[in-house]
Design a protein around this motif. Structure first.
Motif, short mmCIF file in Angstrom:
data_model
loop_
_atom_site.label_atom_id
_atom_site.label_comp_id
_atom_site.label_asym_id
_atom_site.label_seq_id
_atom_site.Cartn_x
_atom_site.Cartn_y
_atom_site.Cartn_z
N ASP A 96 0.70 -1.09 0.12
CA ASP A 96 0.15 0.08 0.02
C ASP A 96 1.09 1.33 0.05
N ARG A 97 0.91 2.10 -1.08
CA ARG A 97 1.72 3.08 -1.30
C ARG A 97 1.39 4.11 -0.21
N GLN A 98 0.26 4.27 0.36
CA GLN A 98 -0.17 5.37 1.28
C GLN A 98 0.13 4.77 2.75
N SER A 99 0.57 3.62 3.13
CA SER A 99 0.79 3.09 4.35
C SER A 99 1.72 4.13 5.17
N SER A 100 1.72 4.19 6.43
CA SER A 100 2.90 4.83 7.25
C SER A 100 2.93 3.90 8.54
N SER A 120 10.47 -1.22 -5.83
CA SER A 120 10.57 0.07 -5.66
C SER A 120 9.67 1.11 -6.15
N GLN A 121 9.52 1.00 -7.33
CA GLN A 121 8.64 1.74 -8.13
C GLN A 121 7.21 1.47 -7.85
N LEU A 122 6.96 0.49 -7.20
CA LEU A 122 5.62 0.14 -6.58
C LEU A 122 5.34 0.81 -5.54
N GLY A 123 6.30 1.39 -4.77
CA GLY A 123 6.40 2.07 -3.57
C GLY A 123 6.78 1.04 -2.17
N ALA A 124 7.57 -0.10 -2.61
CA ALA A 124 8.01 -0.76 -1.60
C ALA A 124 9.39 -0.24 -1.19
N ASP A 125 9.61 -0.16 -0.06
CA ASP A 125 11.26 -0.14 0.46
C ASP A 125 11.53 -1.23 0.28
N ILE A 126 12.85 -1.45 -0.11
CA ILE A 126 13.74 -2.62 -0.19
C ILE A 126 14.55 -2.96 0.95
N VAL A 127 14.44 -3.95 1.66
CA VAL A 127 15.08 -4.06 2.90
C VAL A 127 16.31 -5.24 2.46
N VAL A 153 11.06 1.85 11.11
CA VAL A 153 11.32 2.47 9.62
C VAL A 153 10.43 2.38 8.62
N CYS A 154 10.07 0.83 8.54
CA CYS A 154 9.26 0.19 7.54
C CYS A 154 8.58 -0.94 7.96
N LYS A 155 7.43 -1.52 7.43
CA LYS A 155 6.84 -2.59 7.78
C LYS A 155 7.12 -3.66 6.61
N PRO A 156 8.02 -4.52 6.61
CA PRO A 156 8.09 -5.64 5.79
C PRO A 156 6.79 -6.34 5.49
N VAL A 157 6.52 -6.89 4.47
CA VAL A 157 5.33 -7.45 4.01
C VAL A 157 5.65 -8.89 3.40
N ALA A 158 6.72 -8.93 2.65
CA ALA A 158 7.07 -9.86 1.97
C ALA A 158 8.48 -10.24 1.99
N LEU A 159 8.93 -11.78 1.65
CA LEU A 159 10.39 -11.93 1.40
C LEU A 159 10.62 -12.28 0.12
N TYR A 160 11.40 -11.87 -0.73
CA TYR A 160 11.71 -12.35 -1.96
C TYR A 160 13.07 -13.06 -2.07
N VAL A 161 12.94 -14.25 -2.74
CA VAL A 161 14.18 -15.10 -2.82
C VAL A 161 14.15 -15.65 -4.10
N ILE A 162 15.42 -15.97 -4.58
CA ILE A 162 15.87 -16.40 -5.93
C ILE A 162 16.53 -17.57 -5.87
N ASN A 163 16.00 -18.69 -6.45
CA ASN A 163 16.68 -20.02 -6.43
C ASN A 163 16.33 -20.82 -7.55
N PRO A 164 17.39 -21.09 -8.11
CA PRO A 164 18.88 -20.75 -8.22
C PRO A 164 19.19 -19.32 -8.35
N GLY A 165 20.16 -19.04 -7.72
CA GLY A 165 20.21 -17.29 -7.40
C GLY A 165 20.86 -16.66 -8.49
N ASN A 166 20.24 -15.57 -8.71
CA ASN A 166 20.80 -14.37 -10.05
C ASN A 166 21.08 -13.20 -9.12
#
Length: 474
Positions: free
Chosen positions: A152-156, A176-183, A210-223
């Motif tokens: 949600d872009r409007q969340s605080s 990032s362009q969708l409004g997510a902070d990258i942790v 600082v921010c509220k993480p909602v998801a975890l992005y994993v790449i397997n096998p890695g890139n």
């Protein structure tokens, strides 16, 4: 800095990608105009595009596509009978019997069923359901649509996504362009780019308030790292996501590309199911796959799928509507997905050739990885961790202080400075490590999905340039 802010992700990474691509285009134009350079053509291994790197497309795939696009071929005898039968069956489930018609928004039902069967076979019988699968125009399209559901872009405070560093830059930019902070959580290079659960806890703690993480992005096998997660590692990530109530975004597009003997890909879906309740009933997961990045290597057809696990019923309709906004995925891309998950089987006329071509591609990748390790680890000031899987090697540059100082004087990150020089002097384009969020160390990313001849030329040019570069600055 605990959060990779939008400006750092998008401005720097996009600028690097655009500038290198633009310069490659300029050099190629200059070569055509007869401008004298120390090389006759540019070799570009900055992208994970197998066919661009000289890998030949699978004959069966192209024959079926040809017959689907030009149906009179079905009635002739120039194509194997199983090719003609497959094309006829696929056309029979297309509206009007044509690839030029729209399909159902989530994809052709027959192909969704085949994808579900493929997933179940892959995962040792774990059930998969077509209603949880969406066929999309590539994996990145579906990844960003899922992120748009979560953020949600409007969340605080702002919402965030935990993402590995180094990581696929296009994904970081898009999120990032969708409004997510990258942790960022940092993979351990000295341990073969291992994902450590302690690091996930550190990353989450670092952004508290600082921010509220909602998801975890994993790449397997890695890139770009080429690591393959063990079952134990995947279990640890699932337990962490369950404890912290994070949605898992599992980018598994390189699942067919495992090169190291004794290493095996295991999907997040399979491990989650086999862990049993409460994990298998509660942890939300999206798993992504694509026709672009495996042995098929059909990047231009734009075919992929996402499977959603444990999505709440109240969200399903909204998800379907979101995925429907572009009508449907590319129909040739959907056909490619069918051919990827249901290739010719023993006894089929097309099986011997298809199997031979697939095994040749796999053997080529193993050979390329072996040669990369041999050559790059023999160069002074360069080291490369084992490439267990995926499409890239990510060697580290141990640059002399004078080279780092020169780069800083020119306002460039050292590994970007290195890549620019390499492109200009020997006509080889690789991606700098800073494009992938990497800080404090210097790397280059090299696509290994090339022909043997192309890889030998890549290694020859790297060796020539690197030796000269290191002598210049020592």
């Amino acid at each position: 800095m605990s959060v990779l802010q939008d400006t750092r992700i998008t401005v720097r990474s996009m600028r690097i990608i655009d500038l290198l691509a633009s310069r490659v285009e300029q050099i190629e134009k200059e070569l055509k105009q007869g401008v004298r350079k120390p090389y006759k053509k540019v070799v570009n291994v900055s992208w994970g595009d197998p066919q661009k790197g000289g890998v030949k497309p699978l004959t069966f795939v192209r024959q079926v596509l040809a017959a689907c696009l030009y149906p009179p071929l079905i009635n002739g005898d120039k194509l194997p009978v199983d090719v003609r039968q497959r094309a006829q069956k696929l056309l029979s489930v297309c509206v009007g019997g044509s690839l030029g018609s729209y399909t159902a928004a989530g994809g052709i039902p027959l192909i969704k069923c085949k994808i579900a069967e493929f997933i179940s076979r892959r995962d040792g019988g774990v059930p998969s359901y077509p209603e949880n699968i969406y066929i999309t125009s590539g994996s990145m399209w579906s990844l960003l649509n899922i992120v748009s559901l979560l953020v949600d872009r409007q969340s605080s405070p702002k919402m965030g996504v935990l993402a590995s560093v180094p990581s696929f830059s296009t994904a970081l930019i898009g999120m990032s362009q969708l409004g997510a902070d990258i942790v960022p959580y940092y993979l351990k290079e000295e341990h073969g780019w291992e994902l450590q659960i302690e690091e996930l806890h550190r990353a989450l703690e670092s952004v508290k308030g600082v921010c509220k993480p909602v998801a975890l992005y994993v790449i397997n096998p890695g890139n770009p790292t080429g690591n393959v997660q063990s079952r134990k590692s995947v279990e640890g990530v699932i337990r962490f996501a369950s404890e912290k109530r994070l949605f898992i975004l599992a980018d598994e597009v390189y699942q067919e590309c495992v090169h190291e003997e004794g290493t095996k890909f295991v999907s997040y879906k399979q491990v989650l199911a086999e862990m049993g309740p409460p994990f298998s009933d509660t942890v939300e997961l999206a798993s992504f796959h694509s026709a672009s990045k495996g042995i098929m290597g059909e990047c231009g057809l734009r075919g992929g799928y996402v499977e959603l696990v444990n999505q709440e019923a109240s969200v399903k309709n909204y998800t379907y509507n979101l995925f429907s906004k572009d009508s449907c995925a590319s129909v040739p891309g959907q056909i490619a997905m069918d051919l990827m998950v249901d290739p010719p089987q023993p006894g089929d006329p097309s099986y011997p050739l298809c199997n031979e071509e697939s095994q040749h591609i796999k053997a080529t990748l193993v050979q390329n990885v072996k040669r990369i390790h041999e050559v790059l680890n023999s160069l002074p000031g360069m080291s490369c961790q084992p490439v267990q899987g995926g499409a890239f090697a990510f060697p580290r540059l141990h640059l002399p202080p004078a080279a780092i100082q020169k780069a800083e004087e020119e306002g460039l990150h050292p590994d970007y400075f290195y890549c620019v020089r390499m492109l200009e002097e020997v006509g080889l384009c690789a991606s700098p490590g800073c494009e992938f969020g990497q800080e404090g160390t210097n790397h280059i990313r090299i696509c290994i999905m090339t022909s043997v001849d192309t890889m030998e030329e890549v290694l020859r040019r790297i060796s020539s340039f690197h030796t000269k570069f290191m002598k210049e600055y020592y």
